[in-house]
Design an enzyme around this catalytic site. Structure first.
Site, PDB file in Angstrom:
ATOM      1  N   LYS A  22      35.852  38.045  35.090  1.00 25.35           N
ATOM      2  CA  LYS A  22      35.972  39.232  35.940  1.00 25.35           C
ATOM      3  C   LYS A  22      34.922  40.283  35.578  1.00 25.35           C
ATOM      4  CE  LYS A  22      38.364  42.734  34.835  1.00 25.35           C
ATOM      5  NZ  LYS A  22      38.634  44.118  34.658  1.00 25.35           N
ATOM      6  N   ASN A  23      34.765  40.567  34.291  1.00 28.06           N
ATOM      7  CA  ASN A  23      33.881  41.675  33.922  1.00 28.06           C
ATOM      8  C   ASN A  23      32.399  41.324  34.072  1.00 28.06           C
ATOM      9  OD1 ASN A  23      36.033  43.345  33.577  1.00 28.06           O
ATOM     10  ND2 ASN A  23      36.067  43.224  31.335  1.00 28.06           N
ATOM     11  N   ARG A  93      37.534  50.327  38.582  1.00 32.25           N
ATOM     12  CA  ARG A  93      36.728  50.963  37.554  1.00 32.25           C
ATOM     13  C   ARG A  93      35.254  50.585  37.700  1.00 32.25           C
ATOM     14  NH1 ARG A  93      35.977  54.958  34.013  1.00 32.25           N
ATOM     15  NH2 ARG A  93      34.590  54.296  32.380  1.00 32.25           N
ATOM     16  N   CYS A 117      41.789  51.002  35.376  1.00 34.22           N
ATOM     17  CA  CYS A 117      42.920  51.031  34.448  1.00 34.22           C
ATOM     18  C   CYS A 117      42.995  52.357  33.725  1.00 34.22           C
ATOM     19  CB  CYS A 117      42.789  49.907  33.431  1.00 34.22           C
ATOM     20  SG  CYS A 117      43.320  48.345  34.103  1.00 34.22           S
ATOM     21  N   ARG A 123      37.801  58.075  30.167  1.00 36.93           N
ATOM     22  CA  ARG A 123      36.819  56.988  30.314  1.00 36.93           C
ATOM     23  C   ARG A 123      35.528  57.596  30.845  1.00 36.93           C
ATOM     24  NH1 ARG A 123      39.564  51.410  32.253  1.00 36.93           N
ATOM     25  NH2 ARG A 123      37.510  50.719  31.604  1.00 36.93           N
ATOM     26  N   PRO A 124      34.731  58.124  29.932  1.00 39.75           N
ATOM     27  CA  PRO A 124      33.534  58.868  30.354  1.00 39.75           C
ATOM     28  C   PRO A 124      32.416  57.955  30.850  1.00 39.75           C
ATOM     29  CG  PRO A 124      33.635  58.744  27.957  1.00 39.75           C
ATOM     30  CD  PRO A 124      34.846  58.001  28.473  1.00 39.75           C
ATOM     31  N   ILE A 125      31.452  58.552  31.598  1.00 37.72           N
ATOM     32  CA  ILE A 125      30.265  57.789  32.008  1.00 37.72           C
ATOM     33  C   ILE A 125      28.974  58.523  31.598  1.00 37.72           C
ATOM     34  CG2 ILE A 125      31.369  56.532  33.914  1.00 37.72           C
ATOM     35  CD1 ILE A 125      29.885  58.481  35.833  1.00 37.72           C
ATOM     36  N   GLN A 127      26.990  58.137  29.143  1.00 35.83           N
ATOM     37  CA  GLN A 127      25.879  57.285  28.696  1.00 35.83           C
ATOM     38  C   GLN A 127      25.184  56.614  29.881  1.00 35.83           C
ATOM     39  OE1 GLN A 127      24.751  57.283  25.435  1.00 35.83           O
ATOM     40  NE2 GLN A 127      26.255  58.945  25.440  1.00 35.83           N
ATOM     41  N   ASP A 307      40.036  44.111  24.700  1.00 39.93           N
ATOM     42  CA  ASP A 307      40.784  43.597  25.856  1.00 39.93           C
ATOM     43  C   ASP A 307      41.759  42.487  25.476  1.00 39.93           C
ATOM     44  OD1 ASP A 307      39.469  45.407  27.400  1.00 39.93           O
ATOM     45  OD2 ASP A 307      38.039  43.989  28.246  1.00 39.93           O
ATOM     46  N   ARG A 399      44.699  42.433  39.103  1.00 38.38           N
ATOM     47  CA  ARG A 399      43.300  42.866  39.112  1.00 38.38           C
ATOM     48  C   ARG A 399      42.405  41.905  38.361  1.00 38.38           C
ATOM     49  NH1 ARG A 399      43.432  49.278  37.715  1.00 38.38           N
ATOM     50  NH2 ARG A 399      43.124  49.816  39.878  1.00 38.38           N
TER      51      ARG A 399
HETATM   52  N1  EPU Z   1      31.927  55.488  26.407  1.00 40.78           N
HETATM   53  C1  EPU Z   1      31.372  56.737  26.333  1.00 40.78           C
HETATM   54  N2  EPU Z   1      30.472  57.104  27.300  1.00 40.78           N
HETATM   55  C2  EPU Z   1      30.129  56.271  28.315  1.00 40.78           C
HETATM   56  C3  EPU Z   1      30.712  54.994  28.377  1.00 40.78           C
HETATM   57  C4  EPU Z   1      31.607  54.641  27.410  1.00 40.78           C
HETATM   58  O1  EPU Z   1      31.670  57.510  25.429  1.00 40.78           O
HETATM   59  O2  EPU Z   1      29.303  56.665  29.145  1.00 40.78           O
HETATM   60  C5  EPU Z   1      32.901  55.071  25.377  1.00 40.78           C
HETATM   61  C6  EPU Z   1      34.280  54.790  25.955  1.00 40.78           C
HETATM   62  O3  EPU Z   1      35.059  55.956  26.005  1.00 40.78           O
HETATM   63  C7  EPU Z   1      34.811  53.781  24.966  1.00 40.78           C
HETATM   64  C8  EPU Z   1      33.570  53.014  24.510  1.00 40.78           C
HETATM   65  O4  EPU Z   1      32.458  53.828  24.848  1.00 40.78           O
HETATM   66  O5  EPU Z   1      35.379  54.418  23.855  1.00 40.78           O
HETATM   67  C9  EPU Z   1      33.369  51.650  25.140  1.00 40.78           C
HETATM   68  O6  EPU Z   1      33.426  51.752  26.566  1.00 40.78           O
HETATM   69  P1  EPU Z   1      32.614  50.759  27.529  1.00 40.78           P
HETATM   70  O7  EPU Z   1      31.634  51.562  28.284  1.00 40.78           O
HETATM   71  O8  EPU Z   1      32.127  49.617  26.726  1.00 40.78           O
HETATM   72  O9  EPU Z   1      33.750  50.285  28.505  1.00 40.78           O
HETATM   73  P2  EPU Z   1      33.624  50.008  30.055  1.00 40.78           P
HETATM   74  O10 EPU Z   1      32.279  49.470  30.358  1.00 40.78           O
HETATM   75  O11 EPU Z   1      34.110  51.168  30.838  1.00 40.78           O
HETATM   76  C10 EPU Z   1      34.316  47.507  29.894  1.00 40.78           C
HETATM   77  C11 EPU Z   1      35.390  46.647  30.457  1.00 40.78           C
HETATM   78  C12 EPU Z   1      36.719  46.997  29.809  1.00 40.78           C
HETATM   79  C13 EPU Z   1      36.595  46.866  28.288  1.00 40.78           C
HETATM   80  C14 EPU Z   1      35.416  47.668  27.758  1.00 40.78           C
HETATM   81  C15 EPU Z   1      35.153  47.447  26.278  1.00 40.78           C
HETATM   82  C16 EPU Z   1      34.602  46.262  32.690  1.00 40.78           C
HETATM   83  C17 EPU Z   1      34.765  46.497  34.127  1.00 40.78           C
HETATM   84  N3  EPU Z   1      35.474  46.866  31.900  1.00 40.78           N
HETATM   85  O12 EPU Z   1      34.675  48.840  30.227  1.00 40.78           O
HETATM   86  O13 EPU Z   1      37.615  46.028  30.294  1.00 40.78           O
HETATM   87  O14 EPU Z   1      37.772  47.332  27.672  1.00 40.78           O
HETATM   88  O15 EPU Z   1      34.228  47.311  28.478  1.00 40.78           O
HETATM   89  O16 EPU Z   1      34.898  46.092  26.015  1.00 40.78           O
HETATM   90  O17 EPU Z   1      33.730  45.513  32.285  1.00 40.78           O
HETATM   91  C18 EPU Z   1      39.639  45.159  30.991  1.00 40.78           C
HETATM   92  O18 EPU Z   1      39.031  44.184  31.450  1.00 40.78           O
HETATM   93  O19 EPU Z   1      40.879  45.209  30.845  1.00 40.78           O
HETATM   94  C19 EPU Z   1      38.888  46.346  30.621  1.00 40.78           C
HETATM   95  C20 EPU Z   1      39.432  47.542  30.560  1.00 40.78           C
END
Ligand code: EPU
Length: 430
Positions: A22-23, A93, A117, A123-125, A127, A307, A399
């Site tokens: 999925k991811n 997401r 989720c 869940r910041p963006i 970066q 996860d 999902r």
């Molecule tokens: N973070 C920041 N700033 C950012 C992005 C992330 O501070 O701009 C922090 C987050 O708060 C977190 C850490 O960095 O503490 C890691 O977040 P990451 O960006 O890696 O997570 P994501 O890309 O939003 C994906 C998966 C998640 C999985 C995480 C970590 C997808 C769609 N989602 O999320 O999957 O938990 O990576 O491996 O790929 C799931 O499948 O259940 C799920 C939630």
């Protein structure tokens, strides 16, 4: 709004086939926006996040055709719209990958802020935004939308990520694919789905090196062409069935996996007392007695995946002794613990640490799936528990898990999906 009814305390036996990741696919589908041709994508999981993404692309003018249940053809050449449909976008997401790809193709993106989720934390963006700005875009967030624009086009740059982020790594990679010049992402995430996205883009004519290490180099190309690509198997779905065997006992052959991607999970299951046999594209998991306690810290790949944390905690509820779990990725991913306690689990949470004291048995209860992996943990606990468990909020589970009911039934589980009459529904937020 339906629910799962599980009559538990049955060991699992037989074979289960894992779907596509999925991811990975939630980044690959938006990536097709940049492709000047037809993309045929195989091993696509039919989960609701994917179905929503395909709908979003269609509403934006893409031609999407299912060739069979796991293969789709996407042709975005007719797409004319850099603005995404808000109602659908809020449902997932991974909508943020549209920012990178729309910037790549149109040098402009208007994307509703991601939903997805809810772990209770932020869940910041930031970066992602930092990366886009380094490539020359201006980015602002207002009225629930992310607006990004680079009227002169994107230019390659060095991007150092302050946190190891899967989403930011993929998004910057997407935006940089058709930028002018070279982009270097440092402190990149290394998850298998990052390599898969790079492989997809390279198969369509991109020039990306180093995916799977912490430095990724992307030389921008002018155009991407169509082609066929098969998505990798879902590491977390595989791990979830492996964790289920740890909770219930039994022996299951998990098919369509890349055993290397599972090593971080397998190592922990072996500590818990599993026998894991690696075959070419399958693993056989057998639970030996007793189920041992372990200490566990979640980390970016190749560490133990966050996860998989809730699913493993569900199994550890039944281990001999006390396990210490540390969540090293998200600030708050223990909301589900309260639900497990309703089934007799003994778990204390203090910040990022959960202390799981093993109990001889769990008992069935009415529980709520509060996010995707938390929902998987509820299913695992229900499969192992004595009596009947009702899992509400299963839209979260659907999902990310294709045909979970049918797959578990195939392993001998007594699980059914039932439709709940309006008046009997549990409140969603507790
Ligand atoms: N973070 C920041 N700033 C950012 C992005 C992330 O501070 O701009 C922090 C987050 O708060 C977190 C850490 O960095 O503490 C890691 O977040 P990451 O960006 O890696 O997570 P994501 O890309 O939003 C994906 C998966 C998640 C999985 C995480 C970590 C997808 C769609 N989602 O999320 O999957 O938990 O990576 O491996 O790929 C799931 O499948 O259940 C799920 C939630």
């Amino acid at each position: 709004m339906d629910k799962f009814i599980i009559n538990g305390n049955k060991t699992l036996h037989g074979e289960v086939t894992v779907s596509g990741a999925k991811n990975a696919v939630v980044a690959i589908i938006p990536a097709t926006i940049m492709v000047n041709g037809v993309c045929r994508i195989e091993n696509v999981p039919r989960v609701s996040d994917v179905i929503i993404q395909l709908e979003i692309l269609q509403q934006m003018g893409a031609r999407v055709r299912s060739l069979n249940p796991t293969t789709v053809e996407i042709d975005c050449r007719g797409m004319r719209n850099a603005r995404t449909p808000e109602d659908l976008m809020r449902k997932l997401r991974a909508s943020y990958y549209l920012i990178g790809t729309l910037l790549g193709r149109y040098h402009k993106a208007e994307v509703a802020m991601p939903g997805g989720c809810n772990f209770g934390g932020v869940r910041p963006i930031d970066q992602h935004v930092k990366g886009f700005e380094a490539l020359g875009a201006t980015v602002s967030i207002k009225n629930g939308y992310v607006y990004a624009e680079a009227p002169q086009g994107l230019r390659g740059a060095n991007v150092y990520l302050d946190v190891v982020s899967v989403g930011a790594t993929m998004n910057v990679m997407l935006a940089a694919t058709m930028a002018q010049g070279q982009t270097v992402i440092e402190n990149a995430a290394k998850e298998p789905h990052i390599v898969d996205l790079a492989n997809f883009l390279n198969a369509m004519g991109a020039d990306i090196m180093g995916a799977g290490t912490d430095v990724i180099k992307i030389r921008g190309v002018e155009t991407l062409h169509g082609g066929t690509y098969s998505v990798i198997p879902d590491q977390i779905e595989a791990g979830t069935y492996m964790a289920a065997v740890m909770a219930t006992g039994g022996s299951v052959l998990v098919r369509n996996v890349i055993p290397k991607h599972l090593e971080c999970i397998t190592a922990k299951l072996e500590e818990m007392g599993a026998q894991v046999e690696e075959l070419d594209d399958a693993v056989r998991v057998t639970r030996l007695e007793p189920l041992n306690k372990i200490n566990l810290k979640t980390l970016p790949y190749p560490g133990f995946p966050t996860d998989m944390q809730p699913q493993l905690v569900a199994a550890l509820c039944l281990a001999q002794g006390t396990s210490v779990i540390t969540e090293g990725v998200w600030d708050n991913r223990y909301r589900y613990v309260e639900e497990l306690r309703r089934m007799g689990a003994r778990i204390q949470v203090d910040g990022k640490v959960a202390i799981v004291e093993g109990v001889p048995e769990l008992t069935g209860a009415k529980v709520q799936a509060c996010d995707l992996r938390a929902g998987a943990a509820m299913v695992i606990a229900g499969l192992a528990a004595h009596g009947t468990t009702e899992v509400d909020g299963i839209a979260y589970i659907e999902r990310g898990y294709e045909n979970i009911v049918e797959k578990l039934q195939g392993l001998g589980a007594d699980i059914t999906r039932v439709t709940v009459p309006e008046e009997d529904r549990m409140p969603m937020a507790r």
